[in-house]
Design a protein around this motif. Structure first.
Motif, mmCIF file in Angstrom:
data_model
loop_
_atom_site.group_PDB
_atom_site.id
_atom_site.type_symbol
_atom_site.label_atom_id
_atom_site.label_comp_id
_atom_site.label_asym_id
_atom_site.label_seq_id
_atom_site.Cartn_x
_atom_site.Cartn_y
_atom_site.Cartn_z
ATOM 1 N N UNK A 45 -0.881 11.724 0.277
ATOM 2 C CA UNK A 45 -0.568 10.832 1.389
ATOM 3 C C UNK A 45 -1.206 9.488 1.076
ATOM 4 N N UNK A 46 -0.651 8.813 0.074
ATOM 5 C CA UNK A 46 -1.226 7.565 -0.433
ATOM 6 C C UNK A 46 -0.144 6.484 -0.354
ATOM 7 N N UNK A 47 -0.023 5.830 0.801
ATOM 8 C CA UNK A 47 1.073 4.879 1.000
ATOM 9 C C UNK A 47 0.895 3.586 0.211
ATOM 10 N N UNK A 48 2.031 2.983 -0.105
ATOM 11 C CA UNK A 48 2.030 1.641 -0.681
ATOM 12 C C UNK A 48 1.619 0.668 0.410
ATOM 13 N N UNK A 49 0.851 -0.328 0.040
ATOM 14 C CA UNK A 49 0.458 -1.349 0.996
ATOM 15 C C UNK A 49 1.312 -2.596 0.826
ATOM 16 N N UNK A 50 1.194 -3.522 1.762
ATOM 17 C CA UNK A 50 1.903 -4.791 1.651
ATOM 18 C C UNK A 50 1.091 -5.798 0.858
ATOM 19 N N UNK A 51 -0.228 -5.734 0.988
ATOM 20 C CA UNK A 51 -1.111 -6.663 0.295
ATOM 21 C C UNK A 51 -1.881 -5.939 -0.805
ATOM 22 N N UNK A 52 -2.471 -4.802 -0.445
ATOM 23 C CA UNK A 52 -3.202 -4.015 -1.426
ATOM 24 C C UNK A 52 -3.180 -2.549 -1.006
ATOM 25 N N UNK A 54 -4.116 1.730 -2.940
ATOM 26 C CA UNK A 54 -4.397 2.463 -4.175
ATOM 27 C C UNK A 54 -3.222 2.357 -5.146
ATOM 28 N N UNK A 55 -1.977 2.614 -4.706
ATOM 29 C CA UNK A 55 -0.860 2.520 -5.669
ATOM 30 C C UNK A 55 -0.712 1.126 -6.291
ATOM 31 N N UNK A 56 -0.878 0.090 -5.492
ATOM 32 C CA UNK A 56 -0.776 -1.269 -6.033
ATOM 33 C C UNK A 56 -1.896 -1.526 -7.030
ATOM 34 N N UNK A 57 -3.099 -1.111 -6.685
ATOM 35 C CA UNK A 57 -4.260 -1.393 -7.529
ATOM 36 C C UNK A 57 -4.127 -0.797 -8.921
ATOM 37 N N UNK A 58 -3.505 0.387 -9.039
ATOM 38 C CA UNK A 58 -3.379 1.044 -10.343
ATOM 39 C C UNK A 58 -1.959 0.946 -10.905
ATOM 40 N N UNK A 59 -1.142 0.089 -10.276
ATOM 41 C CA UNK A 59 0.242 -0.133 -10.726
ATOM 42 C C UNK A 59 0.993 1.195 -10.859
ATOM 43 N N UNK A 60 0.856 2.030 -9.827
ATOM 44 C CA UNK A 60 1.452 3.359 -9.820
ATOM 45 C C UNK A 60 2.981 3.256 -9.868
ATOM 46 N N UNK A 61 3.575 3.982 -10.796
ATOM 47 C CA UNK A 61 5.026 4.007 -10.972
ATOM 48 C C UNK A 61 5.618 5.162 -10.150
ATOM 49 N N UNK A 62 6.926 5.156 -9.909
ATOM 50 C CA UNK A 62 7.545 6.211 -9.092
ATOM 51 C C UNK A 62 7.315 7.630 -9.621
ATOM 52 N N UNK A 63 7.130 7.774 -10.914
ATOM 53 C CA UNK A 63 6.927 9.109 -11.495
ATOM 54 C C UNK A 63 5.442 9.442 -11.693
ATOM 55 N N UNK A 64 4.571 8.709 -10.981
ATOM 56 C CA UNK A 64 3.131 8.914 -11.096
ATOM 57 C C UNK A 64 2.523 9.236 -9.726
ATOM 58 N N UNK A 65 1.331 9.821 -9.777
ATOM 59 C CA UNK A 65 0.577 10.156 -8.569
ATOM 60 C C UNK A 65 -0.814 9.536 -8.685
#
Length: 117
Positions: A45-52, A54-65
């Motif tokens: 349960x790690x949502x994308x943010x609008x500004x920042x 976890x996914x944005x910080x590590x440049x998480x791709x759709x096939x990554x967790x």
């Protein structure tokens, strides 16, 4: 007072089992060098943010967790003395225990504990 190293990474979802094995092998090394506790968490349960985020910080791709983990040390001093030995430990060499993710997108840092209840 204890000391904590924290980590956030993007791991290919297909590599979950490889990551678990990698983390278990690494845990043995860290514990041999003084870590009191190692916690590894697989994002669910790690949502994308609008500004920042976890996914944005590590440049998480759709096939990554996103993975969130931490190590608890007895103190910063113990951690500082152990870390060079850990980095030289042959059990963590890439040919023995390769990272199943892009280490260039790993975020890490050391933290002084303020509250531990």
């Amino acid at each position: 007072m204890s000391y904590v190293d924290g980590f956030v990474a993007a791991v290919p979802t297909a590599n979950k089992e490889k990551y678990i094995q990698h983390a278990r092998d690494a845990a043995a090394v860290f514990k041999d060098h003084g870590v009191l506790k190692m916690v590894e968490c697989w994002g669910d349960d790690v949502p994308d943010g609008k500004v920042t985020s976890f996914p944005i910080a590590v440049q998480c791709q759709p096939d990554e967790t996103v993975v969130f983990s931490w190590l608890v040390w007895p103190s910063r001093e113990v951690r500082n003395q152990a870390m060079p030995k850990i980095m030289e430990d042959p059990r963590l060499k890439p040919d023995v225990n390769p990272m199943p993710f892009d280490g260039k997108r790993l975020i890490y840092g050391g933290f002084s504990v303020l509250i531990d209840e």
